[in-house]
Design a protein around this motif. Structure first.
Motif, short mmCIF file in Angstrom:
data_model
loop_
_atom_site.label_atom_id
_atom_site.label_comp_id
_atom_site.label_asym_id
_atom_site.label_seq_id
_atom_site.Cartn_x
_atom_site.Cartn_y
_atom_site.Cartn_z
N VAL A 339 28.85 -8.21 -21.13
CA VAL A 339 27.39 -8.27 -20.97
C VAL A 339 26.83 -9.48 -21.70
O VAL A 339 25.94 -10.18 -21.20
N SER A 340 27.37 -9.76 -22.88
CA SER A 340 26.91 -10.93 -23.63
C SER A 340 27.18 -12.21 -22.85
O SER A 340 26.33 -13.12 -22.80
N ALA A 341 28.35 -12.29 -22.21
CA ALA A 341 28.68 -13.48 -21.43
C ALA A 341 27.79 -13.61 -20.21
O ALA A 341 27.34 -14.72 -19.87
N LEU A 342 27.51 -12.52 -19.54
CA LEU A 342 26.59 -12.56 -18.39
C LEU A 342 25.20 -12.96 -18.83
O LEU A 342 24.52 -13.77 -18.17
N LEU A 343 24.77 -12.40 -19.94
CA LEU A 343 23.42 -12.70 -20.45
C LEU A 343 23.29 -14.18 -20.79
O LEU A 343 22.22 -14.78 -20.57
#
Length: 466
Positions: A339-343
């Motif tokens: 999720v951090s990478a997508l964000l």
């Protein structure tokens, strides 16, 4: 000082020894595991007594299944393996259902059972409660270990902890024959044999290619949807999950134990328009959710026509991908890192979903909520599910810190849609198997683990099982 009398000298020697009981307890405490759910009896009676003497919290039950369910719920809430301690054979078997349920639901848990002596069991000579427990446990958990020597207790506990929480979490069985507990060794050697587990659940960073593929697919979507599973709740990546939803403006649908990751009253929640969004979304992002029976396997009349929908799946287990339908953009890693990478790929130029899509969801949500409010406003005699749950809904609204445990059939289905949740990991229910009988164990674990008030919403049959 004068020399000790000869009669006292052996005691002085014994003071430099430790035993299997203390080595096990010290290994658990060294790794921050300070609570045991279980049922005392031969051969672990003294172990539970000594655990209390050593400052551990011991919660005793009257049936091992409830103790096991409590351990599993504690694992979900803390991200540390919950501990269930049972006696051999029948006690072990009673705990086995909870171990299997924990593994199915990806809850970290360690079932520790005393067992009969190996040399007698292996020759089937009829020992007390004789059973090859480790072999029986293997098909129902992530890993199954047996410790035969006191000097291996530290390694055994370390392996159980790492297996329970690394990768996809689950249940682990640790078999401890009765003779292990009375084995002794020098205190210093015993201390050196213990293992403090370092980075038990290391982050698994998704590949940059998979992240870019997912973002490009999401950008192309006309009717995107984010679907949150209990894996998203377990990850404790709450701020990033909320930021991803709010920055992209994508409507989200929480599965029941993901309720509260964002408040159910959030403007982007599509929970009250579930049928619409599952059928009409063209790109669905699965975050810690599996396309199993709870989501009709991603196909059929619940979903859109074949070929009209594409899936992005965030999951820590590569084997989960393509398990029911083709996944166009798998993102493999732990939920928090993914999720951090997508964000990080969502900047100020990100285009919000089409107003036509969000307006259609808002209308369906408003219509369904209005119908529900009209039903809840009635006050029939005798009361029905809706009138009873209206009162409970209002209590939880007034006390959003309340932990809610929910099981049953109609009781589960109605409560899931009526009682809103406002904070992450405040709702525990029957999970993947839909099994009844988890309620009281889950409730006790929620109270012990969080210190918050607990409200158990139970169907009559479910309460009877529990």
């Amino acid at each position: 000082h004068p020399p000790l009398p000869a009669a006292v000298a052996p005691m002085a020697s014994q003071d430099r020894l430790t035993d299997g009981f203390h080595l096990l307890l010290n290994a658990l405490k060294l790794n921050g595991l300070d609570t045991i759910f279980g049922l005392p009896g031969i051969p672990i009676t003294d172990l539970m007594r000594l655990a209390q003497a050593e400052g551990m919290r011991v919660i005793s039950f009257r049936h091992e299944a409830n103790a096991g369910h409590a351990a599993a719920a504690a694992g979900f809430l803390t991200k540390k393996p919950g501990l269930c301690l049972t006696v051999s054979a029948p006690g072990f078997l009673n705990g086995l259902t909870a171990l299997a349920n924990a593994t199915t639901n990806c809850f970290p848990m360690i079932l520790i059972s005393g067992s009969s002596e190996r040399e007698i069991v292996d020759l089937q000579q009829g020992d007390y409660e004789e059973m090859d427990q480790m072999s029986i446990a293997k098909p129902f958990c992530k890993a199954s270990y047996r410790v035969l020597h006191a000097e291996d207790i530290g390694i055994g506990v370390a392996r159980a902890i790492r297996a329970a929480v690394s990768g996809r979490p689950g249940g682990v069985y640790l078999d401890l024959p009765a003779k292990l507990f009375s084995q002794t060794m020098e205190v210093e050697a015993g201390s050196r044999s213990l293992v403090q587990v370092v980075d038990a659940a290391p982050r698994q960073i998704p590949s940059s290619e998979s992240v870019m593929r997912a973002l490009e697919l999401l950008k192309s979507a006309k009717r995107p949807l984010i679907l949150l599973g209990k894996g998203a709740a377990y990850a404790q990546a709450d701020a990033d999950i909320q930021a991803l939803i709010e920055k992209t403006g994508i409507p989200y649908l929480p599965m029941s134990m993901a309720k509260g990751l964002l408040p159910d009253t959030h403007e982007l929640s599509a929970a009250a328009a579930r049928s619409l969004v599952l059928k009409e979304a063209d790109v669905i992002v699965l975050v810690g959710a599996r396309l199993n029976w709870l989501l009709s396997h991603g196909k059929g009349k619940t979903w859109g026509a074949p070929g009209t929908q594409q899936f992005i799946q965030v999951d820590i287990a590569p084997m989960e991908i393509d398990s029911n339908v083709a996944i166009a953009a798998p993102v493999i890693g732990d939920v928090g890192s993914c999720v951090s990478a997508l964000l990080a790929g969502v900047d100020s130029t990100w285009a919000l979903p089409a107003a036509e899509w969000t307006a259609a969801i808002a209308k369906k949500r408003a219509d369904n909520e209005a119908k529900m409010e009209a039903t809840l406003a009635k006050n029939p005699t005798p009361m029905n599910f809706h009138s009873a749950l209206r009162v409970i809904r209002d209590v939880v609204r007034a006390r959003p810190d309340t932990m809610v445990v929910n099981e049953g059939a109609n009781t589960l289905d109605f409560a899931r849609s009526i009682v809103d949740m406002y904070k992450p990991r405040q709702r525990l229910d029957v999970g993947t198997w839909g099994v009844m009988g988890v309620g009281m164990g889950f409730s006790i674990a929620a109270a012990v683990t969080t210190g918050k008030p607990v409200l158990a919403i139970e169907g009559d049959s479910a309460f009877g099982f529990s």
